[in-house]
Scaffold this motif. Structure first.
Motif, mmCIF file in Angstrom:
data_model
loop_
_atom_site.group_PDB
_atom_site.id
_atom_site.type_symbol
_atom_site.label_atom_id
_atom_site.label_comp_id
_atom_site.label_asym_id
_atom_site.label_seq_id
_atom_site.Cartn_x
_atom_site.Cartn_y
_atom_site.Cartn_z
ATOM 1 N N LEU A 13 105.042 -32.146 -24.000
ATOM 2 C CA LEU A 13 104.256 -31.445 -22.983
ATOM 3 C C LEU A 13 104.404 -29.929 -23.091
ATOM 4 O O LEU A 13 103.695 -29.197 -22.420
ATOM 5 N N TRP A 42 103.855 -40.123 -31.153
ATOM 6 C CA TRP A 42 103.414 -41.130 -30.182
ATOM 7 C C TRP A 42 103.206 -40.465 -28.819
ATOM 8 O O TRP A 42 102.191 -40.679 -28.159
ATOM 9 N N TYR A 43 104.151 -39.625 -28.418
ATOM 10 C CA TYR A 43 104.027 -38.934 -27.138
ATOM 11 C C TYR A 43 102.923 -37.883 -27.181
ATOM 12 O O TYR A 43 102.233 -37.653 -26.198
ATOM 13 N N LEU A 44 102.742 -37.258 -28.316
ATOM 14 C CA LEU A 44 101.713 -36.230 -28.445
ATOM 15 C C LEU A 44 100.326 -36.814 -28.216
ATOM 16 O O LEU A 44 99.449 -36.172 -27.609
ATOM 17 N N GLU A 45 100.128 -38.053 -28.699
ATOM 18 C CA GLU A 45 98.833 -38.716 -28.477
ATOM 19 C C GLU A 45 98.611 -38.958 -26.988
ATOM 20 O O GLU A 45 97.491 -38.854 -26.488
ATOM 21 N N SER A 46 99.690 -39.272 -26.271
ATOM 22 C CA SER A 46 99.567 -39.459 -24.823
ATOM 23 C C SER A 46 99.221 -38.145 -24.135
ATOM 24 O O SER A 46 98.398 -38.096 -23.229
ATOM 25 N N VAL A 47 99.877 -37.107 -24.561
ATOM 26 C CA VAL A 47 99.639 -35.794 -23.960
ATOM 27 C C VAL A 47 98.179 -35.385 -24.154
ATOM 28 O O VAL A 47 97.567 -34.772 -23.274
ATOM 29 N N ALA A 48 97.627 -35.759 -25.306
ATOM 30 C CA ALA A 48 96.233 -35.415 -25.589
ATOM 31 C C ALA A 48 95.275 -36.039 -24.581
ATOM 32 O O ALA A 48 94.173 -35.519 -24.344
ATOM 33 N N VAL A 49 95.700 -37.139 -23.974
ATOM 34 C CA VAL A 49 94.859 -37.782 -22.958
ATOM 35 C C VAL A 49 94.610 -36.820 -21.795
ATOM 36 O O VAL A 49 93.514 -36.768 -21.230
ATOM 37 N N LEU A 50 95.631 -36.059 -21.431
ATOM 38 C CA LEU A 50 95.485 -35.086 -20.344
ATOM 39 C C LEU A 50 94.385 -34.074 -20.680
ATOM 40 O O LEU A 50 93.551 -33.740 -19.841
ATOM 41 N N ALA A 51 94.425 -33.625 -21.918
ATOM 42 C CA ALA A 51 93.426 -32.630 -22.336
ATOM 43 C C ALA A 51 92.036 -33.243 -22.377
ATOM 44 O O ALA A 51 91.043 -32.620 -21.972
ATOM 45 N N GLN A 52 91.974 -34.485 -22.837
ATOM 46 C CA GLN A 52 90.662 -35.123 -22.983
ATOM 47 C C GLN A 52 90.038 -35.507 -21.653
ATOM 48 O O GLN A 52 88.838 -35.760 -21.586
ATOM 49 N N ALA A 53 90.855 -35.555 -20.608
ATOM 50 C CA ALA A 53 90.329 -35.897 -19.287
ATOM 51 C C ALA A 53 89.605 -34.711 -18.643
ATOM 52 O O ALA A 53 88.890 -34.889 -17.660
ATOM 53 N N VAL A 54 89.783 -33.530 -19.180
ATOM 54 C CA VAL A 54 89.139 -32.346 -18.611
ATOM 55 C C VAL A 54 87.665 -32.354 -19.011
ATOM 56 O O VAL A 54 87.345 -32.477 -20.194
ATOM 57 N N PRO A 55 86.751 -32.224 -18.037
ATOM 58 C CA PRO A 55 85.335 -32.237 -18.387
ATOM 59 C C PRO A 55 85.000 -31.079 -19.317
ATOM 60 O O PRO A 55 85.428 -29.947 -19.103
#
Lengths: 239, 183
Positions: free
Chosen positions: A15, A42-55
């Motif tokens: 993060l 593995w954790y970095l891919e999860s963190v990317a979810v946060l970024a991808q959730a931004v419109p």
């Protein structure tokens, strides 16, 4: 750092939320434990979810134009008087290349171990190996791809140290006895032979002449040539 | 509702990065068209300032241009790599500026006024769904750490949540997000 401590901190590291001293400890652990990288990724891919959730938001179109201009300016700096499609790649260090080269040299030394003449060859090989290791081990050494002219095929790699020592390593095999590899440098649009730049080996350690913007390797008759005959690889140098 | 148009034989992100590593400007342009919206939106969410976000957007794609050869498809998705670069650059600029905006509404993102890039809408929907499945405290911890650039200590100080709890909530939340996609 223990593995337990690593597992406790890796999520925060991914993060970007660890304090600098803690982050440095995690980085050291990752460096010493290559298998831990998989956990980090593995954790970095999860963190990317946060970024991808931004419109998504469309930026100002002028940014694209400014970016293109900036890229062109960067290309101009690297510059090429030779066709741009011959070149490519930017440097990056490959620990694999270092290990491969060292392994080759060790194998050669092993084969030659024995007589006085061989001992002298071994001594010079030792020196060569030390020079190569020093060059490859330096954080400031830059590397560039050696590419076949007119294609994107990579035929080798070129390493340049801050002291302008150049190691050219190619994968184009061994030439017949009546042929030799010869190295060239390009300056102001002209190809010039590099002093002591012929070899039958797959690598060559030379001094890069001042002002050189590209190096090439060609196939020549034994003894070398004043003009390149068959250019087999070119590397553009972004120094 | 008009049928969605699919582009046949569109290069993958990994293919584009490989071409960018060979200095194909058209590949960078295509990648920019594909993801500038996502990169800009992330930078804007962190920095709030459109001008700062535009600066980061440019810097990110210049970095991609310069280091496309460093991307390794075996180590993760191209978009993850790009968003990681974006996050690092945006947080760096944010910390340099040391500006804290308290209103989450001024950029319009929370109100959902942002336009949607067609290419990433499904991914965004999935990502939002995954986030909605987290406990509110887990989501709060992740968003504070990621979008506000807070360290674990800063968040602990601000929220009163113990440091150990922040560590475990962050870890568990990320694990849940990942498992959502794996399932």
């Amino acid at each position: 750092m223990t593995e337990v401590e690593f597992q406790e901190r890796i999520a925060l590291y991914a993060l970007g939320s660890l304090e600098p001293n803690e982050a440095a400890r995690v980085e050291l652990y990752l460096k010493n434990n290559p298998t831990a990288h998989a956990t980090y990724l593995w954790y970095l891919e999860s963190v990317a979810v946060l970024a991808q959730a931004v419109p998504s938001q469309t930026p100002n179109p002028s940014i694209k134009a400014a970016l293109k201009k900036r890229i062109r300016a960067l290309n101009q700096q690297k510059l090429s008087f030779l066709p741009m499609h011959w070149f490519g790649g930017f440097g990056r260090k490959l620990e694999f290349a270092r290990l491969l080269l060292l392994g080759l040299l060790v194998a050669v030394i092993g084969l030659l171990f024995g007589t006085d003449q061989q001992q002298q060859t071994i001594a010079s090989l030792h020196l060569e190996m030390r020079n190569i290791e020093q060059l490859l081990g330096s954080q400031q050494t830059l590397s560039f791809w050696l590419q076949a002219p007119g294609s994107s095929a990579v035929v080798g790699q070129v390493f340049v140290s801050p002291e302008k020592k150049l190691l050219l390593s190619h994968s184009m095999g061994i030439l017949p006895k009546q042929k030799t590899w010869q190295a060239w440098y390009f300056k102001a649009g002209v190809a010039k032979p590099i002093s002591l730049g012929t070899t039958s080996k797959a690598h060559l350690m030379i001094r890069l002449p001042d002002g050189a913007t590209a190096v090439a390797v060609s196939e020549e008759p034994v003894g070398g040539s004043v003009q390149p005959t068959v250019v087999r690889g070119i590397a553009q140098l972004s120094l | 509702m008009p049928a969605k148009t699919f582009v046949v034989n569109e290069p993958s992100d990994e293919q584009l990065l490989a071409q960018i590593a060979l200095t194909h400007e058209s590949a960078l342009e295509l990648l920019y068209d594909r993801y500038s919206g996502a990169v800009y939106a992330l930078a804007r969410k962190i920095l709030r300032s459109p001008r700062d976000a535009e600066e980061v957007l440019q810097d990110v794609f210049v970095r991609i241009w310069q280091r496309a050869d460093e991307y390794d498809a075996l180590k993760g998705k191209a978009l993850t790599w790009m968003l990681t670069i974006t996050h690092h650059m945006a947080i760096d600029l944010y910390r340099r500026n040391q500006v804290r905006h308290t209103s989450p509404l001024e950029d319009g993102l929370v109100l959902g006024l942002a336009d949607e890039a067609q290419h990433t809408s499904l991914e965004r929907l999935l990502a939002q769904t995954a986030l909605d499945k987290l406990e509110p405290s887990e989501k709060m911890v992740l968003e504070a750490l990621y979008f506000e650039g807070l360290s674990q200590s800063q968040l602990a100080g601000r929220s009163g949540i113990p440091l150990g709890t922040i560590k475990s909530k962050a870890r568990i939340a990320l694990q849940r997000l990942r498992r959502f996609f794996e399932e």
